[in-house]
Every structure is written in structure tokens, then in C-alpha cells.
Design a protein around this motif. Structure first.
Motif, PDB file in Angstrom:
ATOM      1  N   THR A 220      10.122   2.711  -1.450  1.00 57.91           N
ATOM      2  CA  THR A 220       9.906   1.714  -2.487  1.00 57.91           C
ATOM      3  C   THR A 220      10.300   2.341  -3.818  1.00 57.91           C
ATOM      4  N   SER A 221      10.791   1.543  -4.730  1.00 58.67           N
ATOM      5  CA  SER A 221      11.219   2.080  -6.018  1.00 58.67           C
ATOM      6  C   SER A 221      10.147   1.908  -7.088  1.00 58.67           C
ATOM      7  N   GLY A 222       8.993   1.386  -6.726  1.00 62.17           N
ATOM      8  CA  GLY A 222       7.958   1.131  -7.724  1.00 62.17           C
ATOM      9  C   GLY A 222       6.753   2.020  -7.578  1.00 62.17           C
ATOM     10  N   VAL A 223       5.591   1.397  -7.672  1.00 66.45           N
ATOM     11  CA  VAL A 223       4.311   2.096  -7.656  1.00 66.45           C
ATOM     12  C   VAL A 223       4.057   2.789  -6.328  1.00 66.45           C
ATOM     13  N   GLY A 224       4.578   2.262  -5.265  1.00 63.85           N
ATOM     14  CA  GLY A 224       4.398   2.887  -3.965  1.00 63.85           C
ATOM     15  C   GLY A 224       3.281   2.270  -3.157  1.00 63.85           C
TER      16      GLY A 224
END
Length: 160
Positions: free
Chosen positions: A35-39
């Protein structure tokens, strides 16, 4: 226009979440979801992208359509410091339990169990998997425990 520098920045910020997925084919895989965000798993499942990136423990990267996934379960891995605290007392350290054998195991069974466990937990096996540092710390701690168990049992069961 496609910018190479922007693409590399996106890749560098990717987070990998340890998870087990079950596919509509019945196949179950354990590895990490990117994922490229918060996870968070919810972030992956609720994104507009129809595909998810999954890296198996063997380091293979696969992409799955979300409709092909029946379930995703996070893998909760204790950190290495928890492993150390839990086994700080030498009396708790059971080399037979670590290798998954009984006290009546023969030297050949001990060796076979050691080889299997050492292969499964060797840190070099997971280098390319992109696992979180907590997972790699755990794998290293387990490798040390397996080697310590082998050292104890190989000396105590050595032929006279």
C-alpha cells in the motif's frame, strides 16, 4: 506525462502489510500486501484500484483482482523484543520444543528437524520479500533460537 522521478517516489513510500489471502480458486497465500499510504488493510480494500500487489514469502510479486480475493487476514507477528522477554529465563528454553521434536528423538530426527527449521527461518531467505523490520527481527531471533537448540542437542546426543 509520465515522470520517472514521481514513479520512484511512489515506490519508495510503499508500506508492506503482512497478511494471508484466500482466493476464489481456493489457494491461500501468506506474504505482504503493498500500500502506498498509511498501511491499513481497509485502505487497500477501499481504494479505487481494481488490483492489489502481493509479495509471497518466497519474494514473488503477484497482482490480484480484488474480486478474486475471498478473504484477507492480517498476520500478527510478535516483535523480537517480545520474543526475548518471553524466553529470558533459561529454564523456559526448551530446545526440543523449538525444533518441534520429542525428548525421545534420535540424532537423525534432531538433525532433520534442525535442517528444516534452519531453512524455514534463515534470514537470507526473506531478504527480497520486503518484509517489515518487525518480521525480519522475529525471523533473526528465531534463527538464533534454532541454532542454540541445535548446539545444545547436537552436543548432548553426539556419539561417544
Amino acid at each position: 506525462m509520465f515522470e520517472k522521478s514521481r514513479a520512484s517516489n511512489i515506490t519508495a513510500q510503499a508500506t508492506h502489510i503482512p497478511a494471508t489471502i484466500t482466493l476464489t480458486t481456493g489457494e491461500t497465500l501468506t506474504g505482504t500486501l503493498a500500500t502506498s499510504g498509511v498501511g491499513r488493510l481497509a485502505e487497500i480494500l477501499n481504494s479505487a484500484a481494481p488490483f492489489v500487489e502481493f509479495r509471497t514469502l518466497a519474494g514473488e510479486t503477484r497482482h490480484f483482482n480484488k474480486v478474486a480475493i475471498i478473504s484477507i487476514s492480517p498476520v500478527e507477528v510478535p516483535s523480537a523484543d517480545q520474543l526475548s522477554r518471553r524466553n529470558a529465563d533459561a529454564a523456559v528454553f526448551d530446545p526440543y520444543a523449538i525444533l518441534g521434536i520429542t525428548n525421545a528423538a534420535t540424532p537423525e530426527q534432531i538433525h532433520a528437524a534442525y535442517v528444516t527449521m534452519a531453512r524455514n527461518y534463515h534470514p537470507d531467505r526473506y531478504v527480497a520479500a520486503g518484509l517489515p523490520h518487525e518480521v525480519t527481527d522475529y525471523i533473526c531471533a528465531m534463527a538464533k533460537r534454532i541454532n542454540a537448540a541445535w548446539d545444545i542437542l547436537s552436543r548432548s546426543h553426539a556419539p561417544a
